[in-house]
Enzyme design. Structure first.
Site, PDB file in Angstrom:
ATOM      1  N   CYS A   1       0.718  -1.128  -0.131  1.00  0.00           N
ATOM      2  CA  CYS A   1       0.031   0.005   0.089  1.00  0.00           C
ATOM      3  C   CYS A   1       0.948   1.200   0.129  1.00  0.00           C
ATOM      4  O   CYS A   1       1.444   1.546  -1.136  1.00  0.00           O
ATOM      5  CB  CYS A   1      -0.875   0.182   1.116  1.00  0.00           C
TER       6      CYS A   1
ATOM      7  N   HIS B   1      -3.847  -5.309   1.051  1.00  0.00           N
ATOM      8  CA  HIS B   1      -3.540  -5.607   2.470  1.00  0.00           C
ATOM      9  C   HIS B   1      -4.027  -7.193   2.708  1.00  0.00           C
ATOM     10  O   HIS B   1      -4.937  -7.595   2.118  1.00  0.00           O
ATOM     11  CB  HIS B   1      -4.441  -4.818   3.418  1.00  0.00           C
TER      12      HIS B   1
END
Length: 511
Positions: free
Chosen positions: A356, A457
């Site tokens: 991310c 994630h």
């Protein structure tokens, strides 16, 4: 902010609130255990926390009703602790379980997420002024859950007795009085001073607030209950609140996803690690539970490197995790000299992974023209991947369950980001995700294959993918069932509470 629903389902649930004498007394874990314990008894249980402050978040199955960016179905986000509690209830995550989520971007301001969607960034003082207007939304979410459950377990935040916050409180005694909730006060025996903490809370609360407390639980207890009995007598004698139990220290807690960065303070050791993963501990680190499956693998040591220390030369892999303030954390990374450590690591044959925000940092440039995560501007990235990112107002919230055609393994997880990434580096994706016949590229890999990153994630939570990826690093994965391990830990926690607390008595106190 969303309007209050014109009609609400009738409340049929019992409600019980757990407040703490301070932060980190174990409220979230206790509520998760109670959720699983009462669910195992056949009750339909739901968790609720009006306001949570955490950069660890999870995607929900519901949202504010508006479609997300890229035409995605409505989704929201809640604190990771409430997601774990929902799992303990065997229930899907809902924005109503945590209607107000604060995601710190600096020491003085936070992004406010209301019912799963960003409301804006507010300073601490501006948020205090905003809070009273959020109470109707908080109460409506609580009523929503009460309309679909037999029992709602409500978790407070920090200490419930902070008088300077009381006038604007929406998550401790302010909520308890507004919703008519009975309160159990939770103290922590492991740090000492639990008697003083309980009596201090009693002294700070007004008579109507004291009357809401139906008993005291002492958490993280290690020792002889008979020796501690006079302390229980002292607390009850001074407050009138009965001691409802001593909850023993639960060593299995380390097997559950951590809620906040306090968990990173636990000491770690490399031991006989065959693979050392170094993770720079940046100030606004987010969703660091991404590393929990790696840390649980035998033979893998995850080392969180604090400010002031170099990234270890012995590391096999450097991993850059998520962040709520990407450009500010990138600046801090350079200030610590960790960018030089990363380049030295690569020169000596090491590998680097970014997840991310960490993925964004690996690129050439990060732009934030609207000042979404801090002052408007742009920052030079680490230049290890040929990509650039622009942070915008739309947040992508997507759950993922797909086949990665590159590894041949199932990949699960979620996306939660406000950046959009482009560049030639995306032509060498880390993953080729087959989602019901639609294949999309995800992430990027450097030409030499030693730097890679993606937005997903929870990527390492799927056992098959994790083992395949570790094999590419020359390390065998042995953890056979990460998800099953979490389930077994929740069951063990419920059994501990069954042994240490009279759960029938506790349920009778809910109303």
């Amino acid at each position: 902010m969303p309007d209050e629903a014109p009609t609400r389902p009738p409340r049929r649930a019992r409600l019980l609130m757990v407040q703490g004498t301070s932060a980190d007394v174990g409220k979230s874990l206790l509520v998760a255990g109670l959720c699983r314990a009462y669910t195992r008894r056949g009750l339909r249980v739901r968790p609720f926390k009006a306001q949570n402050m955490s950069n660890n978040a999870a995607v929900t199955v519901d949202g504010d009703g508006s479609p997300g960016p890229d035409g995605a179905a409505p989704r929201g986000e809640i604190g990771r602790a409430q997601a774990l509690q929902a799992r303990a209830c065997r229930a899907p995550c809902s924005v109503h379980m945590n209607p107000v989520l604060l995601k710190p971007q600096s020491d003085l301001d936070s992004q406010v997420v209301l019912r799963g969607r960003p409301l804006g960034t507010f300073s601490a003082s501006a948020y205090q002024a905003l809070k009273p207007s959020l109470m109707p939304t908080v109460l409506a979410s609580l009523e929503h859950l009460a309309g679909e459950a037999d029992l709602v377990l409500v978790e407070g935040a920090g200490s419930g007795a902070e008088r300077y916050l009381r006038a604007q409180d929406i998550t401790n005694m302010g909520l308890a009085e507004a919703a008519g909730l009975p309160v159990v006060l939770l103290g922590d025996d492991s740090r000492g001073g639990v008697t003083a903490a309980v009596l201090g809370s009693h002294a700070l609360w007004c008579p109507s607030e004291r009357a809401r407390v139906v008993g005291v639980l002492v958490n993280k207890f290690r020792g002889d209950p008979a020796v501690f009995a006079p302390a229980c007598d002292d607390m009850t004698g001074a407050t009138g609140w009965p001691c409802l139990g001593l909850v023993g220290w639960f060593t299995g807690a380390q097997g559950l996803p951590p809620e906040d960065s306090l968990a990173l303070d636990r000491p770690t050791t490399d031991g006989d690690a065959g693979l050392i993963v170094a993770v720079p501990r940046l100030p606004r680190i987010a969703n660091f539970d991404d590393l929990t499956p790696l840390a649980a693998e035998p033979g893998i040591a995850v080392r969180w490197v604090p400010p002031g220390q170099p990234l270890p030369r012995a590391a096999d892999l450097i991993l850059l995790p998520g962040s709520k303030a990407t450009r500010a954390d990138l600046e801090r990374l350079r200030a610590e000299g960790w960018d030089r450590d990363i380049r030295c690591h690569l020169r000596h044959g090491g590998r680097v992974v970014g997840l991310c925000a960490g993925f964004q940092m690996l690129g050439r440039r990060i732009r934030d023209p609207l000042g979404i995560e801090g002052p408007p501007g742009e920052s030079r990235g680490l230049g290890l991947l040929d990509i650039e990112t622009e942070i915008g107002p739309d947040k992508r919230l997507v759950e993922l369950d797909a086949l990665d055609r590159r590894s041949g393994q199932r990949v699960t997880g979620y996306e939660m980001h406000m950046g959009r990434t482009a560049g030639p580096g995306l032509e060498r994706p880390w993953l080729l995700l087959d989602e019901q016949g639609q294949v999309r590229r995800e992430g990027a890999v450097s030409p030499d294959g030693r730097v890679m990153g993606a937005y997903i994630h929870g990527l390492f939570g799927a056992d098959g993918f994790r083992h395949h990826w570790l094999a590419g690093l020359g390390h065998a994965g042995h953890l056979a069932d990460h998800e099953g391990r979490i389930e077994a830990t929740l069951d063990a926690l419920a059994e501990r509470l069954e042994a240490d607390i009279d759960l029938d008595r506790l349920l009778a106190l809910a109303r």
